[in-house]
Design an enzyme around this catalytic site. Structure first.
Site, PDB file in Angstrom:
ATOM      1  N   HIS A   1      31.974  35.193  33.670  1.00  0.00           N
ATOM      2  CA  HIS A   1      32.222  36.626  33.770  1.00  0.00           C
ATOM      3  C   HIS A   1      33.342  37.044  32.811  1.00  0.00           C
ATOM      4  O   HIS A   1      34.442  36.492  32.871  1.00  0.00           O
ATOM      5  CB  HIS A   1      32.636  36.998  35.198  1.00  0.00           C
TER       6      HIS A   1
ATOM      7  N   TYR B   1      43.969  34.254  41.285  1.00  0.00           N
ATOM      8  CA  TYR B   1      44.156  34.910  39.992  1.00  0.00           C
ATOM      9  C   TYR B   1      44.776  36.290  40.166  1.00  0.00           C
ATOM     10  O   TYR B   1      44.466  37.033  41.090  1.00  0.00           O
ATOM     11  CB  TYR B   1      42.853  34.990  39.201  1.00  0.00           C
TER      12      TYR B   1
END
EC number: 1.1.1.133
Length: 469
Positions: free
Chosen positions: A70, A133
């Protein structure tokens, strides 16, 4: 096994902007501790100050869980809280490194900075792996994403566990091969004041590339209460403010004063707020009118501001606002000549019509052509020297306005002696309306811009070429 006791260290990869970090992890019989994100230390090692706004955690029960590839419209700081992953990153941005691959194993002692447009994917290698993240934009269904198939034959990622034996979502299985991927374009540049003299010069220099947008007040009103939502600002990298109120004498009237403050201060405050909030670079054009002109030497960028009139006051206020933006360039210039009606074209017309003008001879400076301002802005955005203020005018010997007029007469084949030098006081002695005070010395020191590798063009050579056109 997580490595303890390593020093904080950054390692560049073959993908521009993709940087792997070794993280110090301190452990004993109770477990371990690490600083997973430490802005001051990590930016000192060259990490962009990317301004994270959201923290996400993906927990994976078993080895072989595989996600990606992605590419998202934001930067990411990827690390592992527990467990271990095999990560694969593919550059999906427009440019020469499109399709480049980097792979690495991450455990709690490693992290990686993933710039916008680089495809991100991972495969868990241990049970109970927590993948975490930070991102510098909030997730949005309206954002533009690019995807690449995990099994793409061109990038040929060597997955530790064959993809046939792992857990993958049906959505990830359906992503396109590299040949069909829509490359991620660069962040956008927005030019304000696109129909003005400088705006038109910027069009010539920046061109019609898809990521450059040009706008006018009719398209984007800086006074609009909905300015924060007028654009998806995280999709932009740079705002170039080529719009300003420059009618210096009108600014001394009640209506003109309001107009000047609205355009040069209130509007600039709105731009500065947007740029600071979204980490954008703001380029702003300033003026010699922020100085009183009493210096005996050229003005350096850090000379104290001391404007004489309303226009100069509004430009000085605008400069101070822009200086609060972490990423900013103030381009300070003087005696601007563009493609419309201006002093040079007026003098050329008078010469051709046989009119002998009286011209001010006690104001000194250098001409600056809009094409050169646009080119200097292009240079700053390409090289990205230290943020701050940079003087830009034409190079060469300073000259008075009367000297410019005489040079125009000479270059157009007329007798320069037809120009009569007068003082500023005498020139405006019979004025019927308010007149803005002018700085007597408008000469700017050009050494700071020259230190970035940019050589300002000689003003007299530019004048000759301008008239030849």
């Amino acid at each position: 096994m997580t490595a303890f006791g390593k020093g904080l260290q950054a390692t560049e990869t073959s993908i521009p902007g993709l940087v792997v970090f070794d993280l110090p992890v301190h452990g004993d019989g109770r477990g371990w501790f690490k600083e997973n994100w430490q802005r001051e230390k990590m930016t000192a090692l060259g990490l962009p100050d990317f301004g994270p706004v959201q923290n996400n955690v993906s927990f994976n029960d078993k080895p072989g869980t595989t996600r990606g590839i992605h590419a998202e419209p934001w930067d990411k700081w990827v690390s592992v809280a527990t467990g271990r992953i095999f990560g694969a990153w593919v550059d999906l941005r427009e440019g020469p490194t499109f399709g480049a691959v980097h792979t690495a194993e991450l455990d709690p002692s490693k992290a990686i900075f993933v710039p916008r447009g680089v495809g991100n994917s991972y495969q868990t290698l241990e049970p109970d792996t927590a993948y975490t993240y930070l991102v510098n934009d909030h997730w949005s269904p309206d954002a533009s994403y690019s995807f690449l198939n995990l099994a793409d034959e061109t990038v040929a990622i060597d997955w530790p566990i064959p993809l046939a034996d792992v857990e993958i979502s049906e959505k990830d299985k359906a992503h396109p091969r590299l040949a069909d991927v829509a490359a991620v374009p660069p962040r956008k540049t927005l030019v304000l004041g696109a129909n003005g003299q400088l705006g038109r010069a910027l069009r010539d220099v920046l061109g019609d590339r898809p990521h450059v947008e040009y706008t006018t007040r009719a398209d984007l009103d800086l006074a609009d209460a909905g300015l924060d939502r007028a654009r998806r600002w995280r999709d932009y990298d740079t705002i170039v403010n080529a719009a300003a109120h420059t009618a210096v004498d009108r600014a001394e009237t009640p209506d003109g004063r309001r107009e000047a403050w609205a355009a040069n201060v209130t509007g600039v405050a709105a731009l500065s707020r947007i740029a600071a909030a979204h980490g954008l670079t703001l380029v702003h054009v300033s003026s010699d009118y922020v100085f009183d002109g009493t210096s005996e030497t050229p003005y350096a960028e850090d000379a104290p501001l001391s404007p004489l009139g309303v226009y100069g006051q509004t430009k000085a206020a605008g400069d101070a606002l822009v200086a609060t933006v972490p990423r900013h360039y103030v381009v300070r210039t003087s005696w601007v000549i563009g493609d419309g009606k201006n002093f040079v074209t007026t003098m050329a017309s008078l010469a051709d019509r046989g009119v002998d003008p009286a011209v001010v001879d006690d104001q000194t400076g250098r001409l600056t052509f809009t094409a050169d301002i646009a080119d200097a802005i292009r240079h700053l955005l390409a090289v990205r020297p230290a943020y701050g203020t940079y003087n830009l005018t034409g190079a060469g010997a300073p000259i008075t306005w009367a000297g410019v007029a005489r040079r125009v007469f000479e270059l157009t084949g007329h007798d320069p002696a037809r120009v009569t030098p007068v003082s500023t006081a005498d020139y405006f002695a019979n004025a019927t309306g308010p007149i803005a005070p002018r700085p007597r010395n408008s000469v700017l020191d050009l050494s700071k811009l020259a230190s970035t590798g940019y050589a300002p063009a000689d003003a007299d050579e530019r004048l000759a070429a301008y008239l030849a056109r």
